[in-house]
Scaffold this motif. Structure first.
Motif, PDB file in Angstrom:
ATOM      1  N   SER A 176       0.811  -1.219   0.000  1.00 44.32           N
ATOM      2  CA  SER A 176       0.000   0.000   0.000  1.00 44.32           C
ATOM      3  C   SER A 176       0.842   1.266   0.000  1.00 44.32           C
ATOM      4  CB  SER A 176      -0.914   0.018   1.230  1.00 44.32           C
ATOM      5  OG  SER A 176      -1.837  -1.042   1.197  1.00 44.32           O
ATOM      6  N   TYR A 177       1.977   1.235   0.707  1.00 45.96           N
ATOM      7  CA  TYR A 177       2.770   2.447   0.890  1.00 45.96           C
ATOM      8  C   TYR A 177       3.899   2.604  -0.134  1.00 45.96           C
ATOM      9  CZ  TYR A 177       0.540   2.890   5.502  1.00 45.96           C
ATOM     10  OH  TYR A 177      -0.360   3.024   6.525  1.00 45.96           O
ATOM     11  N   ALA A 178       4.541   1.515  -0.518  1.00 46.07           N
ATOM     12  CA  ALA A 178       5.685   1.579  -1.438  1.00 46.07           C
ATOM     13  C   ALA A 178       5.189   1.418  -2.870  1.00 46.07           C
ATOM     14  CB  ALA A 178       6.704   0.505  -1.087  1.00 46.07           C
ATOM     15  N   THR A 179       4.658   2.479  -3.431  1.00 45.85           N
ATOM     16  CA  THR A 179       3.974   2.394  -4.725  1.00 45.85           C
ATOM     17  C   THR A 179       4.744   3.042  -5.873  1.00 45.85           C
ATOM     18  OG1 THR A 179       2.759   4.407  -4.193  1.00 45.85           O
ATOM     19  CG2 THR A 179       1.708   2.302  -3.642  1.00 45.85           C
ATOM     20  N   LEU A 180       5.733   3.869  -5.591  1.00 44.83           N
ATOM     21  CA  LEU A 180       6.509   4.495  -6.655  1.00 44.83           C
ATOM     22  C   LEU A 180       7.312   3.437  -7.413  1.00 44.83           C
ATOM     23  CD1 LEU A 180       7.755   7.609  -4.678  1.00 44.83           C
ATOM     24  CD2 LEU A 180       6.113   7.615  -6.565  1.00 44.83           C
ATOM     25  N   SER A 181       7.601   3.708  -8.669  1.00 46.26           N
ATOM     26  CA  SER A 181       8.242   2.695  -9.524  1.00 46.26           C
ATOM     27  C   SER A 181       9.574   2.224  -8.970  1.00 46.26           C
ATOM     28  CB  SER A 181       8.442   3.269 -10.935  1.00 46.26           C
ATOM     29  OG  SER A 181       9.264   4.431 -10.901  1.00 46.26           O
ATOM     30  N   PHE A 182      10.336   3.123  -8.332  1.00 46.46           N
ATOM     31  CA  PHE A 182      11.678   2.748  -7.884  1.00 46.46           C
ATOM     32  C   PHE A 182      11.699   2.074  -6.510  1.00 46.46           C
ATOM     33  CE2 PHE A 182      10.993   7.137  -6.608  1.00 46.46           C
ATOM     34  CZ  PHE A 182      11.499   7.209  -5.312  1.00 46.46           C
ATOM     35  N   VAL A 183      10.541   1.943  -5.859  1.00 51.75           N
ATOM     36  CA  VAL A 183      10.497   1.212  -4.584  1.00 51.75           C
ATOM     37  C   VAL A 183       9.501   0.054  -4.625  1.00 51.75           C
ATOM     38  CG1 VAL A 183      11.216   3.206  -3.232  1.00 51.75           C
ATOM     39  CG2 VAL A 183       8.775   2.791  -3.579  1.00 51.75           C
ATOM     40  N   ARG A 184       8.831  -0.122  -5.744  1.00 46.73           N
ATOM     41  CA  ARG A 184       7.749  -1.103  -5.818  1.00 46.73           C
ATOM     42  C   ARG A 184       8.237  -2.537  -5.638  1.00 46.73           C
ATOM     43  NH1 ARG A 184       5.017   0.217 -10.937  1.00 46.73           N
ATOM     44  NH2 ARG A 184       4.475   2.144  -9.843  1.00 46.73           N
ATOM     45  N   ASN A 185       9.486  -2.803  -5.984  1.00 48.09           N
ATOM     46  CA  ASN A 185      10.028  -4.158  -5.879  1.00 48.09           C
ATOM     47  C   ASN A 185      10.759  -4.411  -4.562  1.00 48.09           C
ATOM     48  OD1 ASN A 185       9.072  -4.902  -8.451  1.00 48.09           O
ATOM     49  ND2 ASN A 185      10.858  -3.961  -9.432  1.00 48.09           N
ATOM     50  N   LEU A 186      10.591  -3.507  -3.629  1.00 44.30           N
ATOM     51  CA  LEU A 186      11.189  -3.671  -2.305  1.00 44.30           C
ATOM     52  C   LEU A 186      10.706  -4.965  -1.653  1.00 44.30           C
ATOM     53  CD1 LEU A 186      12.691  -2.441   0.196  1.00 44.30           C
ATOM     54  CD2 LEU A 186      10.540  -1.311   0.758  1.00 44.30           C
ATOM     55  N   THR A 187      11.641  -5.740  -1.132  1.00 43.61           N
ATOM     56  CA  THR A 187      11.283  -6.972  -0.428  1.00 43.61           C
ATOM     57  C   THR A 187      11.569  -6.822   1.060  1.00 43.61           C
ATOM     58  OG1 THR A 187      13.477  -7.930  -0.836  1.00 43.61           O
ATOM     59  CG2 THR A 187      11.738  -8.436  -2.425  1.00 43.61           C
ATOM     60  N   VAL A 188      10.816  -7.560   1.863  1.00 41.98           N
ATOM     61  CA  VAL A 188      11.041  -7.569   3.305  1.00 41.98           C
ATOM     62  C   VAL A 188      11.188  -9.010   3.755  1.00 41.98           C
ATOM     63  CG1 VAL A 188       8.543  -7.475   3.790  1.00 41.98           C
ATOM     64  CG2 VAL A 188      10.180  -6.793   5.554  1.00 41.98           C
ATOM     65  N   VAL A 189      12.248  -9.275   4.519  1.00 34.68           N
ATOM     66  CA  VAL A 189      12.575 -10.644   4.921  1.00 34.68           C
ATOM     67  C   VAL A 189      13.002 -10.669   6.379  1.00 34.68           C
ATOM     68  CG1 VAL A 189      13.287 -11.320   2.578  1.00 34.68           C
ATOM     69  CG2 VAL A 189      14.983 -10.414   4.190  1.00 34.68           C
ATOM     70  N   PRO A 190      12.888 -11.838   7.019  1.00 29.29           N
ATOM     71  CA  PRO A 190      13.380 -11.953   8.390  1.00 29.29           C
ATOM     72  C   PRO A 190      14.907 -11.946   8.436  1.00 29.29           C
ATOM     73  CG  PRO A 190      11.829 -13.728   7.837  1.00 29.29           C
ATOM     74  CD  PRO A 190      12.210 -13.062   6.559  1.00 29.29           C
ATOM     75  N   ALA A 191      15.448 -11.425   9.522  1.00 26.68           N
ATOM     76  CA  ALA A 191      16.893 -11.474   9.750  1.00 26.68           C
ATOM     77  C   ALA A 191      17.347 -12.920   9.952  1.00 26.68           C
ATOM     78  CB  ALA A 191      17.252 -10.632  10.963  1.00 26.68           C
ATOM     79  N   LEU A 192      18.616 -13.164   9.672  1.00 28.76           N
ATOM     80  CA  LEU A 192      19.168 -14.514   9.811  1.00 28.76           C
ATOM     81  C   LEU A 192      20.120 -14.673  10.981  1.00 28.76           C
ATOM     82  CD1 LEU A 192      19.931 -15.411   6.069  1.00 28.76           C
ATOM     83  CD2 LEU A 192      17.934 -16.049   7.444  1.00 28.76           C
ATOM     84  N   THR A 193      20.654 -13.566  11.498  1.00 30.78           N
ATOM     85  CA  THR A 193      21.667 -13.694  12.546  1.00 30.78           C
ATOM     86  C   THR A 193      21.077 -13.823  13.943  1.00 30.78           C
ATOM     87  OG1 THR A 193      21.924 -11.277  12.497  1.00 30.78           O
ATOM     88  CG2 THR A 193      23.516 -12.590  11.257  1.00 30.78           C
ATOM     89  N   GLY A 194      19.768 -13.717  14.072  1.00 30.42           N
ATOM     90  CA  GLY A 194      19.075 -14.032  15.316  1.00 30.42           C
ATOM     91  C   GLY A 194      19.531 -13.197  16.491  1.00 30.42           C
ATOM     92  N   THR A 195      19.554 -13.833  17.650  1.00 33.10           N
ATOM     93  CA  THR A 195      19.890 -13.108  18.875  1.00 33.10           C
ATOM     94  C   THR A 195      21.362 -12.726  18.949  1.00 33.10           C
ATOM     95  OG1 THR A 195      20.178 -15.228  20.019  1.00 33.10           O
ATOM     96  CG2 THR A 195      18.018 -14.174  20.194  1.00 33.10           C
TER      97      THR A 195
END
Length: 327
Positions: free
Chosen positions: A291-310
């Motif tokens: 909904s928020y990242a709609t501009l062409s240069f941010v539309r492919n932004l991905t969000v993932v969990p961190a891997l290094t944990g605690t």
């Protein structure tokens, strides 16, 4: 020795001097962790104390000194060439001071000077905890191979850090990327930082739980009111618990999208205790970004969990110390 792809070699000792060994400290509102970390990200020795966050400045520092003393009892201590600190912020890396929002006894506290004294005069590098987590994820985690990334710690507070053009970007004082105190609700509630409507006020573990309780959620027989307990209730279908996570995710999505529009990141990595909720957090977070990242240069932004944990704070503090030593 076995190797873990996220955190480097397994914990343990080795014969002979250890290449690239540094002392790492991860200081937050809940715990003070320390480790001896080698040049490949292997944590060789650990120590930890609870943070006496509501006590005076010297009491908090004694907990740090106790962690360092425990590490110094290891035969590997003499191999460590430098100290890295990832601290709850804000920090001032230039002055060597910290003023953590969640440790009120420390205001402009000369942490670098005190740690250097306790660590036998070793050089000390200070960064904010969000920057430390970012260094860890770029070195060994989910942001590895990405030239432009935002990494977030969503826990007792909300911190963050940036990788721009392939390099960690801590900023002049070590606080760049501190998304937790980005305003996402202009008419929002006062935040502990003195601002209003901050991401942290909406998305941190304590605030997420507070909102659930205020809206009628009740803990189970064990009385657990942690964010993990709210997440468990949300998984079980509790609508109030789900709504609290939805609101937290919305705030995070707004902050991430604004950051992406400003500096053109292509990935956001989310770690910390609240991220342990898994899809209860990440599903609404991805919807919010759509909904928020709609501009062409941010539309492919991905969000993932961190891997290094605690271990993210420790590994990032070690990376910061190693980078300073290499210069």
């Amino acid at each position: 020795m076995q190797t873990d792809s996220a955190t480097g070699p397994a914990d343990g000792l080795a014969d002979g001097p250890v290449e690239g060994l540094v002392v790492a400290l991860d200081i937050g509102g809940t715990k003070i962790a320390g480790a001896l970390v080698d040049g490949e990200g292997g944590i060789r020795v650990r120590a930890q104390r609870p943070t006496p966050a509501r006590e005076d400045d010297d009491t908090v520092m004694r907990a740090v000194e106790d962690v360092l003393a425990e590490l110094a009892a290891s035969p590997l201590w003499e191999d460590a060439g430098a100290v890295g600190i990832g601290s709850a912020g804000p920090v001032d890396a230039h002055r060597g001071t910290v003023s953590p929002v969640n440790i009120p006894g420390w205001r402009d506290y000369p942490l670098v000077e005190r740690v250097q004294k306790a660590a036998g005069g070793r050089p000390v590098t200070l960064v904010g905890d969000g920057v430390a987590m970012t260094a860890a994820e770029h070195w060994l985690g989910a942001a590895r191979g990405h030239d432009n990334a935002l990494c977030l710690v969503v826990s007792t507070g909300v911190g963050g850090g940036l990788v721009l053009d392939g390099r960690l970007h801590p900023g002049p004082t070590g606080n760049a990327g501190h998304i937790g105190h980005m305003v996402v609700d202009l008419d929002g509630e006062p935040c502990a930082c003195g601002g209003r409507g901050c991401v942290e006020r909406l998305a941190s573990g304590p605030n997420l739980t507070r909102r659930a309780l205020e809206n009628g959620w009740r803990p189970g027989p064990d009385g657990d009111v942690s964010a993990a307990a709210v997440a468990a209730a949300a998984r079980a279908g509790d609508p109030i618990a789900r709504a609290s996570f939805e609101r937290a995710a919305q705030a995070l999505a707004a902050g991430i999208a604004a950051t992406a529009a400003l500096v053109e990141i292509d990935i956001a990595v989310v770690g910390g205790g609240v991220a342990g909720a898994g899809e209860i957090l990440f599903a609404p977070l991805r919807r919010g970004l759509a909904s928020y990242a709609t501009l062409s240069f941010v539309r492919n932004l991905t969000v993932v969990p961190a891997l290094t944990g605690t271990d993210a704070g420790l590994l990032g503090a070690a990376a910061a110390a190693a980078a300073t030593t290499a210069r």
